[in-house]
Design a protein around this motif. Structure first.
Motif, PDB file in Angstrom:
ATOM      1  N   ASP A 107       0.864  -1.179   0.000  1.00  0.00           N
ATOM      2  CA  ASP A 107       0.000   0.000   0.000  1.00  0.00           C
ATOM      3  C   ASP A 107       0.895   1.221   0.000  1.00  0.00           C
ATOM      4  N   SER A 108       1.042   1.865  -1.145  1.00  0.00           N
ATOM      5  CA  SER A 108       1.977   2.982  -1.253  1.00  0.00           C
ATOM      6  C   SER A 108       1.543   4.186  -0.443  1.00  0.00           C
ATOM      7  N   ILE A 109       0.249   4.283  -0.094  1.00  0.00           N
ATOM      8  CA  ILE A 109      -0.195   5.381   0.758  1.00  0.00           C
ATOM      9  C   ILE A 109       0.271   5.165   2.189  1.00  0.00           C
ATOM     10  N   ASP A 110       0.500   3.879   2.541  1.00  0.00           N
ATOM     11  CA  ASP A 110       0.858   3.522   3.917  1.00  0.00           C
ATOM     12  C   ASP A 110       2.352   3.653   4.181  1.00  0.00           C
ATOM     13  N   GLY A 111       3.102   4.163   3.228  1.00  0.00           N
ATOM     14  CA  GLY A 111       4.530   4.353   3.441  1.00  0.00           C
ATOM     15  C   GLY A 111       5.361   3.334   2.697  1.00  0.00           C
ATOM     16  N   GLU A 112       6.611   3.653   2.478  1.00  0.00           N
ATOM     17  CA  GLU A 112       7.485   2.811   1.660  1.00  0.00           C
ATOM     18  C   GLU A 112       7.732   1.439   2.272  1.00  0.00           C
ATOM     19  N   SER A 113       7.624   1.322   3.597  1.00  0.00           N
ATOM     20  CA  SER A 113       7.974   0.058   4.237  1.00  0.00           C
ATOM     21  C   SER A 113       7.079  -1.085   3.800  1.00  0.00           C
ATOM     22  N   SER A 114       5.890  -0.782   3.285  1.00  0.00           N
ATOM     23  CA  SER A 114       4.970  -1.843   2.877  1.00  0.00           C
ATOM     24  C   SER A 114       4.800  -1.894   1.367  1.00  0.00           C
ATOM     25  N   SER A 115       5.767  -1.378   0.643  1.00  0.00           N
ATOM     26  CA  SER A 115       5.617  -1.308  -0.804  1.00  0.00           C
ATOM     27  C   SER A 115       6.794  -1.938  -1.533  1.00  0.00           C
ATOM     28  N   ILE A 116       6.543  -2.333  -2.769  1.00  0.00           N
ATOM     29  CA  ILE A 116       7.571  -2.816  -3.682  1.00  0.00           C
ATOM     30  C   ILE A 116       7.317  -2.170  -5.033  1.00  0.00           C
ATOM     31  N   PRO A 117       8.292  -2.174  -5.931  1.00  0.00           N
ATOM     32  CA  PRO A 117       8.041  -1.659  -7.289  1.00  0.00           C
ATOM     33  C   PRO A 117       7.162  -2.646  -8.055  1.00  0.00           C
ATOM     34  N   LEU A 118       5.867  -2.398  -8.069  1.00  0.00           N
ATOM     35  CA  LEU A 118       4.913  -3.379  -8.588  1.00  0.00           C
ATOM     36  C   LEU A 118       5.095  -3.654 -10.075  1.00  0.00           C
ATOM     37  N   LYS A 119       5.471  -2.636 -10.846  1.00  0.00           N
ATOM     38  CA  LYS A 119       5.684  -2.871 -12.276  1.00  0.00           C
ATOM     39  C   LYS A 119       6.833  -3.849 -12.497  1.00  0.00           C
ATOM     40  N   LEU A 120       7.923  -3.660 -11.766  1.00  0.00           N
ATOM     41  CA  LEU A 120       9.061  -4.570 -11.907  1.00  0.00           C
ATOM     42  C   LEU A 120       8.704  -5.970 -11.418  1.00  0.00           C
ATOM     43  N   ALA A 121       7.906  -6.036 -10.346  1.00  0.00           N
ATOM     44  CA  ALA A 121       7.479  -7.341  -9.845  1.00  0.00           C
ATOM     45  C   ALA A 121       6.597  -8.045 -10.875  1.00  0.00           C
ATOM     46  N   ALA A 122       5.729  -7.278 -11.544  1.00  0.00           N
ATOM     47  CA  ALA A 122       4.853  -7.861 -12.568  1.00  0.00           C
ATOM     48  C   ALA A 122       5.665  -8.383 -13.745  1.00  0.00           C
ATOM     49  N   VAL A 123       6.692  -7.642 -14.138  1.00  0.00           N
ATOM     50  CA  VAL A 123       7.564  -8.102 -15.224  1.00  0.00           C
ATOM     51  C   VAL A 123       8.257  -9.396 -14.813  1.00  0.00           C
ATOM     52  N   ARG A 124       8.779  -9.424 -13.603  1.00  0.00           N
ATOM     53  CA  ARG A 124       9.490 -10.615 -13.133  1.00  0.00           C
ATOM     54  C   ARG A 124       8.558 -11.817 -12.986  1.00  0.00           C
ATOM     55  N   ALA A 125       7.271 -11.536 -12.743  1.00  0.00           N
ATOM     56  CA  ALA A 125       6.287 -12.613 -12.619  1.00  0.00           C
ATOM     57  C   ALA A 125       5.770 -13.076 -13.975  1.00  0.00           C
ATOM     58  N   GLY A 126       6.258 -12.457 -15.055  1.00  0.00           N
ATOM     59  CA  GLY A 126       5.882 -12.895 -16.392  1.00  0.00           C
ATOM     60  C   GLY A 126       4.579 -12.328 -16.904  1.00  0.00           C
ATOM     61  N   LEU A 127       4.061 -11.258 -16.269  1.00  0.00           N
ATOM     62  CA  LEU A 127       2.774 -10.712 -16.695  1.00  0.00           C
ATOM     63  C   LEU A 127       2.886  -9.832 -17.934  1.00  0.00           C
ATOM     64  N   GLY A 128       4.056  -9.227 -18.155  1.00  0.00           N
ATOM     65  CA  GLY A 128       4.223  -8.341 -19.300  1.00  0.00           C
ATOM     66  C   GLY A 128       5.618  -7.752 -19.303  1.00  0.00           C
ATOM     67  N   TRP A 129       5.767  -6.612 -19.952  1.00  0.00           N
ATOM     68  CA  TRP A 129       7.058  -5.951 -20.024  1.00  0.00           C
ATOM     69  C   TRP A 129       6.869  -4.462 -19.764  1.00  0.00           C
ATOM     70  N   GLN A 130       7.947  -3.759 -19.481  1.00  0.00           N
ATOM     71  CA  GLN A 130       7.882  -2.334 -19.212  1.00  0.00           C
ATOM     72  C   GLN A 130       8.166  -1.568 -20.494  1.00  0.00           C
ATOM     73  N   GLY A 131       7.198  -0.746 -20.906  1.00  0.00           N
ATOM     74  CA  GLY A 131       7.319  -0.013 -22.157  1.00  0.00           C
ATOM     75  C   GLY A 131       8.179   1.228 -22.028  1.00  0.00           C
ATOM     76  N   ARG A 132       8.356   1.915 -23.145  1.00  0.00           N
ATOM     77  CA  ARG A 132       9.148   3.148 -23.134  1.00  0.00           C
ATOM     78  C   ARG A 132       8.507   4.227 -22.257  1.00  0.00           C
ATOM     79  N   HIS A 133       7.200   4.128 -22.038  1.00  0.00           N
ATOM     80  CA  HIS A 133       6.523   5.073 -21.139  1.00  0.00           C
ATOM     81  C   HIS A 133       6.661   4.656 -19.685  1.00  0.00           C
ATOM     82  N   THR A 134       7.419   3.599 -19.438  1.00  0.00           N
ATOM     83  CA  THR A 134       7.723   3.014 -18.116  1.00  0.00           C
ATOM     84  C   THR A 134       6.560   2.231 -17.530  1.00  0.00           C
ATOM     85  N   LEU A 135       5.431   2.183 -18.214  1.00  0.00           N
ATOM     86  CA  LEU A 135       4.275   1.454 -17.710  1.00  0.00           C
ATOM     87  C   LEU A 135       4.354  -0.015 -18.083  1.00  0.00           C
TER      88      LEU A 135
END
Length: 300
Positions: A107-135
């Motif tokens: 929960d990024s509203i709850d502070g950094e201690s409970s967060s991870i870079p979700l886009k990078l985690a999704a890429v590593r989990a095989g869901l997709g890739w990160q585009g030039r727009h970083t999404l």
């Protein structure tokens, strides 16, 4: 049925559209090297796995948002997942806890201690890739996935292979960005991004000149992305987008710029607070005023 399969079944019932799993090792490609998000074990020292969930938001739009009579936002804004997906993950978290595991919902509203870079985690989990727009881009959902995550000490299956980057030589997102926030490939100059400018107290003059009727958030780069073109013409039908469709007329009336101009701070909190956009009332009303000023100039 093993634990991974149980979680997939629970996610389906929770109307989560896509679920992925990866290990809890540090993220070596994260831009913010000093951030706690770089290593899930800074949140949970015994972490073994990350669960990444995606909810499709492609249908959460108003058909005439181009009209200057409306205050325009974004699909992510209207989805209530402007920060992270939270509530749909609760059944997964509860199931893990009931099985004796620890589980922390990001929960990024709850502070950094409970967060991870979700886009990078999704890429590593095989869901997709990160585009030039970083999404995150996925073949099925384009960029229109709101993401959430769980860090857990449960050992899960990670069968997915990393999806190759399918942007090729395309740079339409970079060319479409009106403020040059994507001039460096695969890196967002977040202070130049129109979405950020619409959230900040001091908006730049160049942002005002390109904001159009936007009162919060921007999707210009996403609308230019080839992977989204089908979704722009005909969004996928999901339980969540169907429910959103039932609210569309009421939302169209609410986002009439004249209605927005009359919102009190209490009304703003009660009507839009649940969206967790974290945009202060004064900033939102500043944006509404700028749209009205441009509208008046056009009428003159």
């Amino acid at each position: 049925m093993n634990l991974t399969e149980e979680l997939k079944l629970i996610a389906e019932h929770a109307e989560i559209d896509v679920l992925g799993f990866t290990d809890a090792s540090p993220f070596t490609g994260y831009a913010w090297k000093e951030s706690k998000r770089i290593d899930p074990r800074l949140t949970m020292p015994e972490a073994q796995s990350i669960i990444v969930a995606g909810i499709y938001i492609g249908g959460m739009t108003l058909p005439d948002w181009e009209s200057p009579q409306l205050g325009r936002t974004s699909r992510l804004y209207l989805s209530s997942y402007f920060s992270d997906v939270i509530s749909p993950l609760q059944p997964l978290q509860e199931h893990l806890t009931s099985r004796g595991y620890r589980a922390v919902t990001c929960d990024s509203i709850d502070g950094e201690s409970s967060s991870i870079p979700l886009k990078l985690a999704a890429v590593r989990a095989g869901l997709g890739w990160q585009g030039r727009h970083t999404l995150l881009i996925t073949r099925k959902y384009g960029t229109f996935l709101a993401l959430g995550g769980i860090i857990t000490d449960a050992g899960l299956d990670y069968p997915a292979k990393v999806e190759k980057n399918r942007c090729g030589a395309c740079s339409r997102c970079r060319e479409a960005c009106p403020l040059g926030a994507l001039d460096t490939e695969f890196k967002l100059d977040w202070q130049s991004c129109l979405s950020y400018q619409l959230q900040t107290e001091e908006i730049a003059e160049e942002a005002v000149s390109v904001m159009g009727n936007r009162v919060g958030d921007c999707e210009i780069c996403q609308e230019a992305c080839p992977w989204n073109q089908g979704h722009l013409k005909k969004p996928l039908e999901t339980p969540m987008t169907k429910r959103f469709g039932e609210q569309r007329d009421a939302l169209r009336e609410f986002f009439d710029i004249r209605n927005l101009a009359g919102l009190t701070e209490q009304e703003y909190a009660s009507r839009l607070g649940y969206l967790r956009t974290d945009i202060p009332y004064a900033t939102f009303m500043r944006n509404v005023g700028l749209v009205l000023k441009q509208q008046g100039s056009r009428e003159d």
